[in-house]
Write an enzyme that holds these catalytic residues in place. Sequence first.
Site, short mmCIF file in Angstrom:
data_model
loop_
_atom_site.label_atom_id
_atom_site.label_comp_id
_atom_site.label_asym_id
_atom_site.label_seq_id
_atom_site.Cartn_x
_atom_site.Cartn_y
_atom_site.Cartn_z
N ARG A 296 1.18 -1.03 0.03
CA ARG A 296 0.29 0.04 0.07
C ARG A 296 1.13 0.92 -0.09
O ARG A 296 0.13 2.09 -0.01
CB ARG A 296 -0.71 -0.05 1.49
CG ARG A 296 -1.81 -1.42 0.88
CD ARG A 296 -3.25 -1.01 2.21
NE ARG A 296 -3.58 -2.19 2.23
CZ ARG A 296 -3.19 -3.14 2.66
NH1 ARG A 296 -2.17 -3.35 3.76
NH2 ARG A 296 -3.48 -5.08 2.12
N GLU B 26 -4.87 -14.70 9.52
CA GLU B 26 -5.68 -15.62 8.96
C GLU B 26 -4.88 -17.31 8.69
O GLU B 26 -4.89 -18.62 8.38
CB GLU B 26 -6.07 -15.87 7.37
CG GLU B 26 -6.91 -15.12 7.23
CD GLU B 26 -7.55 -13.59 7.95
OE1 GLU B 26 -6.96 -12.72 7.49
OE2 GLU B 26 -8.02 -12.95 8.37
N TRP C 2 -2.53 -4.64 9.91
CA TRP C 2 -2.19 -4.63 8.43
C TRP C 2 -2.44 -2.99 7.68
O TRP C 2 -2.19 -3.11 6.71
CB TRP C 2 -2.16 -5.59 7.65
CG TRP C 2 -4.25 -5.88 7.81
CD1 TRP C 2 -4.17 -6.93 8.58
CD2 TRP C 2 -4.95 -5.51 7.14
NE1 TRP C 2 -5.40 -6.46 8.85
CE2 TRP C 2 -6.26 -6.34 7.88
CE3 TRP C 2 -4.97 -4.94 5.60
CZ2 TRP C 2 -7.05 -6.22 6.48
CZ3 TRP C 2 -6.02 -4.56 4.92
CH2 TRP C 2 -7.45 -4.98 5.90
N ASP D 221 -13.99 -11.75 11.50
CA ASP D 221 -12.82 -11.66 10.40
C ASP D 221 -13.15 -10.15 10.67
O ASP D 221 -12.86 -9.78 9.76
CB ASP D 221 -13.16 -11.90 9.13
CG ASP D 221 -11.48 -12.03 8.46
OD1 ASP D 221 -10.61 -11.31 9.27
OD2 ASP D 221 -11.76 -12.29 7.44
N ASP E 256 -11.02 -6.82 11.36
CA ASP E 256 -10.04 -6.50 11.37
C ASP E 256 -10.48 -4.91 11.73
O ASP E 256 -11.48 -4.64 11.26
CB ASP E 256 -8.91 -6.65 10.30
CG ASP E 256 -8.96 -7.96 10.31
OD1 ASP E 256 -9.62 -8.50 9.49
OD2 ASP E 256 -7.84 -8.36 10.23
N ARG F 214 -14.99 -2.05 10.83
CA ARG F 214 -15.63 -2.74 9.87
C ARG F 214 -16.92 -3.86 10.29
O ARG F 214 -17.67 -3.89 9.35
CB ARG F 214 -14.05 -3.92 9.58
CG ARG F 214 -14.95 -4.36 8.45
CD ARG F 214 -12.79 -5.19 8.44
NE ARG F 214 -13.01 -6.62 8.11
CZ ARG F 214 -11.81 -7.07 7.41
NH1 ARG F 214 -11.29 -6.63 7.07
NH2 ARG F 214 -11.91 -8.41 7.08
N ASN G 23 -13.96 -0.67 5.09
CA ASN G 23 -12.47 -1.41 5.18
C ASN G 23 -10.50 -1.34 5.39
O ASN G 23 -11.33 -0.28 5.99
CB ASN G 23 -12.30 -3.08 4.31
CG ASN G 23 -11.70 -4.20 4.17
OD1 ASN G 23 -10.41 -4.04 4.19
ND2 ASN G 23 -12.53 -5.50 4.39
N TRP H 270 -13.67 -1.15 -2.43
CA TRP H 270 -12.39 -1.54 -2.38
C TRP H 270 -11.32 -0.58 -2.54
O TRP H 270 -10.07 -0.14 -2.04
CB TRP H 270 -11.71 -2.51 -2.67
CG TRP H 270 -12.24 -3.65 -2.61
CD1 TRP H 270 -12.98 -4.37 -3.64
CD2 TRP H 270 -12.26 -4.89 -1.01
NE1 TRP H 270 -13.59 -5.64 -2.55
CE2 TRP H 270 -13.14 -5.70 -1.77
CE3 TRP H 270 -11.57 -4.07 -0.47
CZ2 TRP H 270 -13.38 -6.29 -0.12
CZ3 TRP H 270 -11.30 -4.93 0.56
CH2 TRP H 270 -12.54 -6.38 0.24
#
Lengths: 530, 255
Positions: free
Chosen positions: A129, A191, A239, A300, A302, A323, A382, A457
């Site tokens: 990123r 994960e 992350w 999940d 995050d 999220r 996200n 996204w």
Amino acid sequence: MKAQWALVPVIAVAATQAAWGQVSAERIRNADREPGNWLTYSRTYNGQRYTPLAEITAANVGRLRAAWTHQTQQPGKFETSPIVIDGILYITEPGGEVAALDGRTGRPVWRFGRRPPPDLHACCGAANRGMAVLGDLLFVGTLDAHLLAIDLQTGKLRWDSVVTDYRAGHAITAAPLAFDDKVLVGVAGGEFGIRGFVDAYDVRTGKRVWRFWTVPGPGEPGHDSWANDSWKTGGGSTWITGSYDPALRIVYWGTGNPGPDYNGDDRKGDNLYTCSLVALDADTGRLRWHFQFTPHDVNDWDSTHVPLLVDEGNRKQVLVANRNGFYYVLDRVTGEFIHGAQFGKQTWTSGLDSKGRPIRLAGMEPTTSGIMVYPGFHGVTNWFSPSYSPLTGLVYVAVREEPAIFSKAKEPYVPGQWFGGGNPKGVPKVEPTGSIRALEHATGKLVWDFPLKSPPWAGLMSTAGGVIFGGSSEGMFYALDASSGKPLWHYGTGAPIFANPVSFTVNGRQHVAIAAGNALFAFALPETGR
Amino acid sequence: MQRWVLALIACLALSAQTPRNLYQAHCAGCHGASGEGSRGPALNGAASQRITDSAALISLVRRGIPGTEMPAFAPETIGDEQLRGLAAYVLGLRATARDGASGRLGRGAELFRSKGKCITCHRVNGDGHTSGPDLSDIGRLRDPEWLRRAVVEPESALYDSFGGYRWTILIPDNYLFVEITTRGGDRIAGSRLNEDAFSIQIRDGEGRIRSFLKSELSEVRKQWGKSPMPSYRDVFSASELDDLLAYLASLRGSR
């Protein structure tokens, strides 16, 4: 004699330019003094992804046109957020290559290539990123969990530090965060049953200065929020790049899901500090406070978001659109919960209690046969960046509306192997959708909504010209009116957008840029008749 | 070290590289333990646009799919020989297309054109109209059971592309019937070819491709679960239906 004296001003100018090439910590701290540059992931340490540039306005953005395109030739998702220094763009490509581009033409001026080992465990494809800059170095994390320092002028490797073992499932995809004399980096791998951390390295030597474990070990506060040995594979990845308050000397960093993702049976307890915001002492990495958005997460969700540091009168606040479907206002000195509001579709709680803790509805956790929940495992939003505009006082967030059927299973932990504890699925006959939403920053109240066809996204950037830039999964790069959400301009890049926009100046002209598909696109107003 | 220990290690190393184990190690995380799909699309369906045979699958695995989570697998990770085995394993996950089509091909082809009037909406190898899907390779994309349902109960067989998580849908692979009203008051019905936040592309009742900016429209009505195709339950006899299905199952494209 005369001729020799004439040389002096030339040398002086050259010396000044060389000094400017060195990006001091002070320059980044005072980024608003040089709005034509983009010196850290979100432009400023407060995470707002707002540009003071105002040449492109709501009135003229309809005339925006392509300036250049840079093609990468790399597979994977192109998620880079460029660093821009004095007309040069520094980008990371999906596999981890780094390039410096002439901001006027998009032509590369140097490249740095490093071939990662083939047996990577990056959960979600080859992605990177972006980078951090400090002094004469660029900092980039790699999919095999190294942190590299690259010469800003030449693209040569200056140091290479092993952050951790990629074979256990760690990877680095986030842009590092550099300030003072340190560079901070987080890891992916939630994960794969990793134990997450945030690391700080000395920018000159590449030696590690401190490490904060997001899952506390035996004897540490919070350790009792994990049953038995479950903390060892507890996840809590880091992350997405955090934010930094230089006055308080606190770093704010979001943490990922606990492991295994969907089966909480063997990790009873709140599972601190997963799905949290942690406030860390910038000098020591010690925990100042934490706030957990989703205790004992099993979906999940995050909390790896860029925190928005915004002051409300005298009160220093941190804002997070999470999220899990809720928007949070916290005191960033103490971590106290000030306000919360639902900002997207969710079916797993009846709301938040007075401390901001979600009130779970019974029977909504994953079952062996599967249960439908909003949001799905990608969440209401996200990793892509939200934005805050001091001009409108609004928080802008890209929102996903997409359920999932969550089921759980018993899975053994094998180092480096997928450790999900279940298998979520999409819901037949429900077309996922999304929108861009503007929220009142103090209350989270919805001010406007711009509908998208598919869940987004791509992140958002707000500008002093009263414009919001964003991207869609159908490949449209677009501009909305910051006050009303009205669409003002769009451009078809031809490929899905998984990136955040940036803005900068070249020869005094404002540009905006976004990665889409495998290319970086830059736009500006026509040179004449502006 | 004892020779039998070495032999055991060798056996374990070999068994670790079986197609099934390779699948579980590299594919199951996203595509499900049995190819049922999860983060990635299902691999056990009869239909796949991308993968038509083993060579196509091997090439896809080596390249990855840019813009998605599907990585490229280098030969260092999965060797050529192993990849051939893995590809066969993945293709074997597909619902085995039963040979349910036992009717007479020639008669089926004739019924398709005459009694069924199918070519007023569908096209096969360049012959017929285009307001409905082109059926030139429908026998490769769908199994006979699905085809039978599509003919006798069209709406129950509408293909639903939203069952699995997708990162992006560049071209929707479902067949959505939409009715559009322009700001000028024109109404156009057709099937959606594509859509984004700013525009929609449809194929109208005459088979023409039409493009509209949403700013030019006053309404886009999506007819989820609706199909303009009538049921053929009462049109064909049982044996005629068998013949028609035999014909449809034989359509494999022009390769």
